[in-house]
Design a protein around this motif. Sequence first.
Motif, short mmCIF file in Angstrom:
data_model
loop_
_atom_site.label_atom_id
_atom_site.label_comp_id
_atom_site.label_asym_id
_atom_site.label_seq_id
_atom_site.Cartn_x
_atom_site.Cartn_y
_atom_site.Cartn_z
N ALA A 1 0.83 -1.20 0.00
CA ALA A 1 0.00 0.00 0.00
C ALA A 1 0.87 1.26 0.00
CB ALA A 1 -0.94 0.00 1.21
N LEU B 1 -1.03 -2.24 -5.62
CA LEU B 1 -2.34 -2.11 -4.98
C LEU B 1 -3.08 -3.44 -4.98
CD1 LEU B 1 -4.42 -0.23 -3.68
CD2 LEU B 1 -5.34 0.20 -5.96
N ALA C 1 -1.68 -5.31 -2.22
CA ALA C 1 -2.12 -4.74 -0.94
C ALA C 1 -3.50 -5.29 -0.58
CB ALA C 1 -2.15 -3.22 -1.01
N VAL D 1 -7.19 -0.66 3.21
CA VAL D 1 -6.33 -0.36 2.06
C VAL D 1 -6.91 0.76 1.20
CG1 VAL D 1 -5.34 -1.29 -0.07
CG2 VAL D 1 -5.36 -2.68 2.01
N ALA E 1 -4.79 4.22 0.53
CA ALA E 1 -4.25 4.53 -0.79
C ALA E 1 -4.85 5.82 -1.35
CB ALA E 1 -4.50 3.37 -1.75
#
Length: 302
Positions: free
Chosen positions: A13, A233, A236, A245, A249
């Motif tokens: 992340a 991502l 993550a 998450v 982000a």
Amino acid sequence: MTAVSSRAWLVNALITVALWGIWGAFSGLSPQRGFPETLVYCVWALTMIPPALVVLAQAGWQLDRSPRAIGYGLAIGLLGAGGQMLLFYAVARGPAYLIFPVISLSPVVTIALSAALIGERTGRLGAIGIILALLALPTFDFAPGGAAGTSLTWLVPALIVMLCWGVQAYFMKAANQVTSAESIFVYMTISGLMLAPVAWAMTDFRAPINWGLDGPWLAVLIQSLNAIGALTLVFAFRYGKAIIVAPLANAGAPLATALLSLVLLGVVPGPLKTLGIALALIASLLLALEPDAEAKSIGEAI
């Protein structure tokens, strides 16, 4: 196995935040120098190919061809790419300072779906971090005093983009429970490439286009950061909770962009953006410290 994945979500992340933060700070350079945003999309779709090949090679060239994997992967890719295409339509018809605050609330959709459908929960620190992140998001693109225009034809497309990207983030988490992150990213790449001809057709080739080094080649460099950030991502979401998450982000990347703009580009944020930076920084720290953010084991994530 738990030790391996305990902070993998956070590492991935934070890499996404860093890469997308740099990408956000410089993403406007190519269009400003005469390379249309529709062609930037085509470049972005192509930059997805190298990281897709790398992770596929690391997985032994084993691509999950099950209907669920293909469905999830293509849905994730089309939601992301389709949202980007629709964003072009919205920005052409409305003020960016109103459109982007609407779109930046996509984590609300992700959080609602993750809590309702897969029962994700978080602790006190995570809950406070999520609230602060959601409060911070709209401030990064709000610019009072701009021309609002008289038409609201941008509003429905902006809401659809927000919905697409919120559902996409949820699907990333759900897909990681039934297939590999590598397969997800490969199908994301394929779906992004599928829409590239549409972006090409939307381009006005009657206008002058910069085909020099600071046009498409600069776009390649900048959009590669976007593509690699999309890959991290996915990982993550593989190891972490979507309700953690997504806001990390979506708040962290604008925070990094704002700080880079301040330090490297000499941009001085106004009071509202300064407040957003502070909220996002506190939110990011709380989300990073949240002990319940990680998956219990790798087995739960794949």
